[in-house]
Design an enzyme around this catalytic site. Structure first.
Site, PDB file in Angstrom:
ATOM      1  N   ASP A  77       0.714  -1.143   0.010  1.00 11.59           N
ATOM      2  CA  ASP A  77       0.142  -0.013  -0.002  1.00 11.59           C
ATOM      3  C   ASP A  77       0.978   1.403  -0.014  1.00 11.59           C
ATOM      4  O   ASP A  77       0.540   2.252   0.886  1.00 11.59           O
ATOM      5  CB  ASP A  77      -0.682  -0.167   1.301  1.00 11.59           C
ATOM      6  N   GLU A 253     -11.336   1.383  -4.080  1.00  5.10           N
ATOM      7  CA  GLU A 253     -10.552   1.911  -2.822  1.00  5.10           C
ATOM      8  C   GLU A 253      -9.236   2.555  -3.085  1.00  5.10           C
ATOM      9  O   GLU A 253      -9.001   2.733  -4.463  1.00  5.10           O
ATOM     10  CB  GLU A 253     -10.266   0.560  -2.026  1.00  5.10           C
TER      11      GLU A 253
END
Length: 581
Positions: A77, A253
């Site tokens: 991430d 997302e």
């Protein structure tokens, strides 16, 4: 069998996690019982980790090249920002402590870790969290309007939820946590040229409108920079479902907003963080939409290629862009390098590609073909991998005598500060045991180094004489509290034993147990060759004796263990040993 990670129901998971954490979180120091006789604790020294992946042996670097991933092992991430000539990059850390590793670079090639954003117990309340709770998807942004860096993220622990911290200098520590008043996950900040600020994030669709499992929305709020809080009632849904709702897209997302030529671009991950992962982009004349998807979506994915391709890199998505001082763009994103059995032991890693933004929309260069391990160096940049304090990549060796006053930033703990259980001297690092073991949902006495290759050799010297069968120290290959291996030294009656234990789904099996002759120090070793792991010990530092034969690395993979982390190699001790010779 085709493997695909199914994202959990985050609303339900978040409610449970936050409630439990609020009930169970309390002071770290007071909650851990340390063995009184600390002089008998194990002393670890001369740790060596050596990677040996075929992809790097078969693709040596030329003078004008560098490797991607730029951060190997569990560094998922990624988010990136720039101030002047300095770039900063952060990653998810879940229940690792300290949390949110932060790196800096001046050229996007050579990266140096400068610490962690969340390095105090007051910022990181993960004491009773599962290994894949804690910190999800941090976003780092520099706001030139007030010369301040912000890191915004979701903490599934301690009753926190979405939160933000800030600093004037990322190398000099960050503020205390400011809890933010909205639900959902993956928040990201956007600072407009006019001084206004916004938060975008993933959320559930309005109650009663969910159309299918994985249906999510992207929401935006006005952000008050004086109060460091969203403006109540300013929220608006700017994407419903994804690029094309009729196709039932899942898990939109990881949103980020960028501004270019007066237009606003929203870039998001879509498809879940498994083998359908991708990156998509939208455009609008306003930060609050309406956002129109690009016709050429996705702009980054590996989902269309043969599953048995050589040197496979996969699951690409969850990206962030940065503009260089000369107007070029690069993107960082997560991806995986599975082993020969398609298992993901090293976790999700940080990759990079140049981005072509000469047209209306950004496109990752070669992001829609099978990824290659090498990239061309930017003009004027020298690759200093592993030198001058820069992070290594490719096949590298990391050696640490473990006797320096300050531990290397690569050494992390689980659920609590390292300082609670380590003591460093000229002889090495003493790991003082807690009265819980590696299977506990609690801070454990272990220093962890990430597994960064499919094939590696790790070894360490340990001075240790357990006093009873309740004492054990050694090394662990740790995917979670429910999935791990432990090679340890313990005692039975008057004799010392080496034991190897496998824990799967919380159920433990002793694979091997061997009585040891007299020794002063012992060397412990784990070698992985893809999915095959072997454990060994040596009493003379030269000749290693295998214990337990060859075992499968299956339980060290997210395919089997679930969750979002990679496998860790730990230097471990406990005074609550339950592995009986």
């Amino acid at each position: 069998m085709k493997f695909k990670i199914e994202k959990p129901n985050f609303l339900k998971a978040k409610t449970v996690a936050l409630t439990m954490s609020a009930l169970l979180s309390f002071n770290y120091a007071s909650s851990q019982k340390i063995t009184k006789n600390v002089k008998d604790a194990p002393v670890f020294s001369n740790f060596t980790y050596k990677g040996n992946d075929n992809i790097y042996n078969e693709n040596p670097l030329k003078p004008d090249e560098f490797y991607t991933p730029i951060l190997q092992g569990c560094y998922p991430d990624p988010s990136i920002t720039r101030k002047g000539e300095d770039y900063y990059l952060v990653n998810s850390s879940f229940s690792m402590f300290p949390g949110v590793p932060i790196f800096t670079s001046k050229d996007l090639v050579n990266w140096k870790q400068i610490g962690h954003v969340l390095d105090r117990p007051s910022q990181l309340l993960v004491e009773k969290s599962g290994v894949s709770h804690g910190i999800y998807a941090p976003d780092i942004k520099y706001n030139k309007n007030n010369d301040t860096f912000y890191m915004i993220t979701t903490q599934f622990a301690g009753g926190i939820g979405n939160m933000v911290v800030k600093t004037k200098d990322p190398a000099k520590g960050w503020s205390e946590v400011q809890k933010l008043n909205f639900d959902g996950i993956d928040p990201s900040l956007f600072f407009d040229d006019d001084g206004k600020a916004y938060v975008v994030h993933n959320d559930a669709p309005p109650k009663g409108t969910e159309l299918y499992n994985g249906h999510r929305v992207i929401k935006i709020w006005d952000y008050d920079l004086e109060k460091d809080q969203i403006v109540a009632g300013s929220d608006k849904i700017i994407v419903n479902g994804g690029v094309d709702l009729s196709q039932k897209p899942i898990w939109i997302e990881g949103p980020h907003i960028y501004k270019k030529n007066g237009k606003y671009y929203l870039m998001c991950a879509e498809g879940g963080t498994g083998d359908w992962h991708s990156e998509v982009v939208f455009v609008s004349n306003s930060p609050k939409g309406p956002f129109i998807p690009a016709a050429n979506n996705p702009i980054l994915t590996q989902r269309y290629f043969p599953k048995d391709r050589k040197n496979k890199m996969d699951w690409t998505g969850h990206a962030d862009l940065v503009e260089t001082p000369d107007g070029k763009y690069y993107g960082v994103f997560l991806g995986i390098r599975p082993n020969e059995k398609n298992r993901v032991n090293s976790g999700r890693e940080t990759f990079m590609l140049p981005v072509d933004w000469s047209g209306e929309f950004p496109v990752f260069e070669n992001g829609l073909v099978p990824l290659k391990p090498k990239l061309k160096l930017p003009n004027g940049v020298t690759n200093q991998t592993g030198q001058n304090g820069f992070f290594p990549n490719g096949n590298f060796t990391f050696s640490d005598p473990l006797n320096k006053p300050n531990l290397d930033y690569r050494w992390i703990a689980m659920r609590g500060p390292r300082e609670e259980f380590v003591s460093v001297s000229k002889d090495g690092t003493k790991v003082i045991p807690f009265e819980n073991n590696v299977k506990a949902l609690a801070p454990i006495s272990a220093l962890f180094h990430r597994q960064q290759h499919s094939s590696f050799d790790a070894s360490v010297t340990m001075k240790y004489k357990p006093k009873s069968e309740k004492d054990l120290a050694g090394i662990t290959c740790y995917q979670s509290e429910r999935f791990n291996y432990v090679l340890g030294i313990t005692k039975k009656d008057k004799d010392f034993y080496a034991v190897l234990e496998r824990t799967e789904k919380g159920n433990s099996t002793i694979i091997a147990s061997e009585k040891l002759p007299s020794y002063t120090a012992i060397q412990l070793q784990v070698i992985a060759k893809g999915d095959e792991y072997t454990f060994a010990y040596s009493l003379d530092g030269k000749n290693y004796k295998n214990i337990g034969g060859t075992v499968s690395g299956d339980i060290l993979s997210t395919n089997v263990a679930g969750g979002f982390t990679g496998s860790l190699i730990g230097l471990y001790s406990t005074s609550s040993n339950d592995i009986k010779p």
